[in-house]
Motif scaffolding. Structure first.
Motif, short mmCIF file in Angstrom:
data_model
loop_
_atom_site.label_atom_id
_atom_site.label_comp_id
_atom_site.label_asym_id
_atom_site.label_seq_id
_atom_site.Cartn_x
_atom_site.Cartn_y
_atom_site.Cartn_z
N ASP A 230 41.62 50.50 35.67
CA ASP A 230 41.81 51.09 36.90
C ASP A 230 40.71 51.74 37.52
OD1 ASP A 230 44.73 50.94 36.89
OD2 ASP A 230 44.54 52.08 35.00
N ALA A 231 39.49 51.72 36.73
CA ALA A 231 38.11 52.26 37.08
C ALA A 231 37.76 51.76 38.54
CB ALA A 231 37.21 51.91 36.09
N GLU A 232 37.78 50.04 38.53
CA GLU A 232 37.11 49.30 39.60
C GLU A 232 38.54 48.58 40.41
OE1 GLU A 232 33.96 47.17 38.66
OE2 GLU A 232 32.77 48.83 38.45
N ARG A 233 39.83 49.20 39.97
CA ARG A 233 41.13 48.47 40.45
C ARG A 233 40.87 46.97 40.24
NH1 ARG A 233 43.44 47.32 45.79
NH2 ARG A 233 45.70 48.30 45.86
N ALA A 234 40.58 46.67 39.00
CA ALA A 234 41.01 45.21 38.66
C ALA A 234 42.17 44.77 38.64
CB ALA A 234 40.34 45.17 37.32
N GLU A 244 61.46 43.24 42.59
CA GLU A 244 60.79 43.63 41.31
C GLU A 244 59.23 43.81 41.59
OE1 GLU A 244 60.07 41.04 37.06
OE2 GLU A 244 61.38 40.15 38.73
N HIS A 245 58.73 44.86 40.64
CA HIS A 245 57.47 45.35 40.65
C HIS A 245 56.64 44.44 39.92
CE1 HIS A 245 57.82 48.66 43.56
NE2 HIS A 245 59.11 48.92 43.16
N CYS A 246 55.52 44.31 39.94
CA CYS A 246 54.55 43.58 38.86
C CYS A 246 53.10 43.74 39.25
CB CYS A 246 54.86 41.99 39.10
SG CYS A 246 54.14 41.34 40.82
N PHE A 247 52.32 43.66 38.47
CA PHE A 247 50.93 43.72 38.48
C PHE A 247 50.27 42.45 38.81
CE2 PHE A 247 52.18 47.31 35.78
CZ PHE A 247 51.42 48.30 36.68
N CYS A 248 49.21 42.44 39.52
CA CYS A 248 48.50 41.08 39.97
C CYS A 248 46.79 41.73 40.12
CB CYS A 248 49.01 40.64 41.03
SG CYS A 248 48.62 41.73 42.75
N VAL A 249 45.94 40.65 40.47
CA VAL A 249 44.60 40.76 40.35
C VAL A 249 44.46 41.63 41.82
CG1 VAL A 249 42.12 39.93 40.45
CG2 VAL A 249 44.23 38.86 39.03
N GLY A 250 43.64 42.77 41.68
CA GLY A 250 43.21 43.54 42.84
C GLY A 250 41.96 43.38 43.32
N ASP A 251 40.85 43.65 42.98
CA ASP A 251 39.65 43.09 43.23
C ASP A 251 39.16 42.04 42.29
OD1 ASP A 251 36.69 42.85 43.83
OD2 ASP A 251 36.49 45.07 44.15
N ALA A 252 39.00 40.77 42.84
CA ALA A 252 38.75 39.68 42.08
C ALA A 252 37.53 39.78 41.23
CB ALA A 252 38.79 38.50 42.97
N ASP A 253 36.35 40.44 42.07
CA ASP A 253 35.11 40.36 41.69
C ASP A 253 35.04 41.42 40.48
OD1 ASP A 253 34.17 38.64 43.49
OD2 ASP A 253 33.47 40.11 44.98
N ALA A 254 35.79 42.59 40.56
CA ALA A 254 35.79 43.41 39.46
C ALA A 254 36.47 43.07 38.27
CB ALA A 254 36.39 44.74 39.99
N PHE A 255 37.55 42.20 38.53
CA PHE A 255 38.47 41.54 37.43
C PHE A 255 37.53 40.68 36.49
CE2 PHE A 255 41.34 38.39 35.82
CZ PHE A 255 42.23 39.39 34.98
N ASN A 256 37.05 39.57 37.23
CA ASN A 256 35.93 38.80 36.60
C ASN A 256 34.85 39.37 35.87
OD1 ASN A 256 37.72 36.65 37.31
ND2 ASN A 256 36.64 36.38 39.34
N GLY A 257 34.37 40.10 36.63
CA GLY A 257 33.22 40.86 36.14
C GLY A 257 33.50 41.84 34.53
N LEU A 258 34.62 42.18 34.66
CA LEU A 258 35.18 43.19 33.60
C LEU A 258 35.38 42.27 32.27
CD1 LEU A 258 36.34 45.56 32.12
CD2 LEU A 258 38.56 44.97 33.19
N PHE A 259 36.08 40.92 32.60
CA PHE A 259 36.03 40.17 31.48
C PHE A 259 34.98 39.27 31.17
CE2 PHE A 259 40.50 40.94 32.66
CZ PHE A 259 41.26 41.23 31.32
N ASP A 260 34.03 38.93 32.07
CA ASP A 260 32.95 38.41 31.70
C ASP A 260 31.99 39.12 30.73
OD1 ASP A 260 33.69 36.26 33.02
OD2 ASP A 260 32.32 36.66 34.92
N ALA A 261 31.87 40.53 31.14
CA ALA A 261 31.15 41.41 30.21
C ALA A 261 31.85 41.59 28.86
CB ALA A 261 31.03 42.63 30.94
#
Length: 318
Positions: A230-234, A244-261
């Motif tokens: 939630d820090a960078e809305r991944a 139905e409510h679900c979760f999906c990728v928010g900021d794609a750059d933040a998501f990929n950067g988080l898991f790359d690191a």
């Protein structure tokens, strides 16, 4: 000819008000139209709409509306009534819509009912899942999605691990503290913690104590990855067409950067010689730096003298 207009004649320092009257010859500001709460405040009368059904002509904040009259040590409860059920009480004393199944009828009070059967009977989640398993949706949390993505990116880590621990105490340990996911290798371990909203409701001392107890139970040097989605809305929450409510990728750059690191940190840790302690890495770096601005090690001596603990930043060269 149009409808005749009426205007507020309430006196003011500049003369009659002149605003459009809402009722009783006054505008809304001066008490016209629907009944308004006249409870005194620092800015004058409250002027919020009166809540009907109670014994006091006031808004909800100042005691209006139906109130729970269940006896307590200090007299009647006076908490606003929770509507929807057959009991005119607050939630604490059995008000609101309650589960109507035979199993929950034995409880006093029955649990809240947020679902309904095909016949319209109110049901709690447990009864819905038992009676209508096809309607019970699997509750997937952000933690599940984060762990699944990390496992997808690092399939070799699970193959190399001698033991995989997921949301349960360390087997043979002395504490009931549960890691979100822990890979136990031959000479080290990798622990993954998903800190939703940065675990703002928990103190740093509680988090540190929990990690130290888990590390002492494992008895090996290791790496602890603390991921905050939630820090960078991944991740973000959205509602599908079927409701139905679900979760999906928010900021794609933040998501990929988080898991790359995270992937780089795990690969570097596994390929280096075994460390002497437990290294804690928080991601994303922008969130972790706010918690620990210092770029130096912070070494603590845990209860097990054979296991040291160190906290570093992901950019640190140590």
């Amino acid at each position: 000819m149009g409808r005749q207009q009426y205007f507020c004649v309430e006196p003011t320092p500049e003369g009659p008000c002149g605003e459009k009257a809402a009722g009783n010859g006054r505008c809304r500001e001066h008490g016209g139209g629907k009944l308004r709460c006249l409870h005194p405040t620092s800015d004058g009368p409250c002027q919020k709409l009166v809540r009907a059904g109670g014994f006091v002509r006031a808004c909800k904040q100042h005691g209006g509306g139906k109130r729970c009259l269940c006896p307590t040590r200090d007299g009647p409860c006076q908490t606003p009534v929770a509507y929807g059920g057959g009991v005119q009480s607050c939630k604490r004393h059995g008000g609101g819509t309650r589960c109507g199944s035979e199993a929950c009828a034995l409880l006093a009070p029955p649990p809240f009912a947020r679902f309904r059967s095909s016949e319209g009977q109110p049901l709690c989640w447990s009864c819905l899942a038992a009676q209508y398993p096809d309607r019970a949706k699997l509750k997937v949390r952000k933690e599940h999605l984060m762990l699944a993505e990390l496992q997808r990116r690092l399939p070799w880590l699970g193959e190399k691990a001698e033991q995989l621990i997921w949301d349960c105490p360390v087997p043979g340990g002395c504490t009931l503290k549960r890691p979100d996911m822990l890979f136990r290798l031959e000479d080290r371990f990798v622990q993954v913690e998903v800190d939703e909203e940065g675990h703002e409701d928990l103190s740093c001392a509680d988090e540190d104590s929990r990690l130290e107890l888990i590390a002492a139970d494992v008895g090996l040097p290791g790496l602890v990855l603390r991921l905050n989605p939630d820090a960078e809305r991944a991740l973000k929450r959205r509602r599908l067409n079927n409701g139905e409510h679900c979760f999906c990728v928010g900021d794609a750059d933040a998501f990929n950067g988080l898991f790359d690191a995270a992937e780089a940190a795990v690969e570097a840790f596994v390929n280096e010689p075994p460390p002497e302690g437990v290294r804690v890495v928080g991601l994303p770096a922008s969130w972790w730096v706010k918690l620990f601005p210092s770029q130096t090690y912070d070494v603590k001596q845990p209860r097990d003298q054979g296991v040291l603990r160190a906290r570093v930043h992901p950019q640190s060269e140590h």
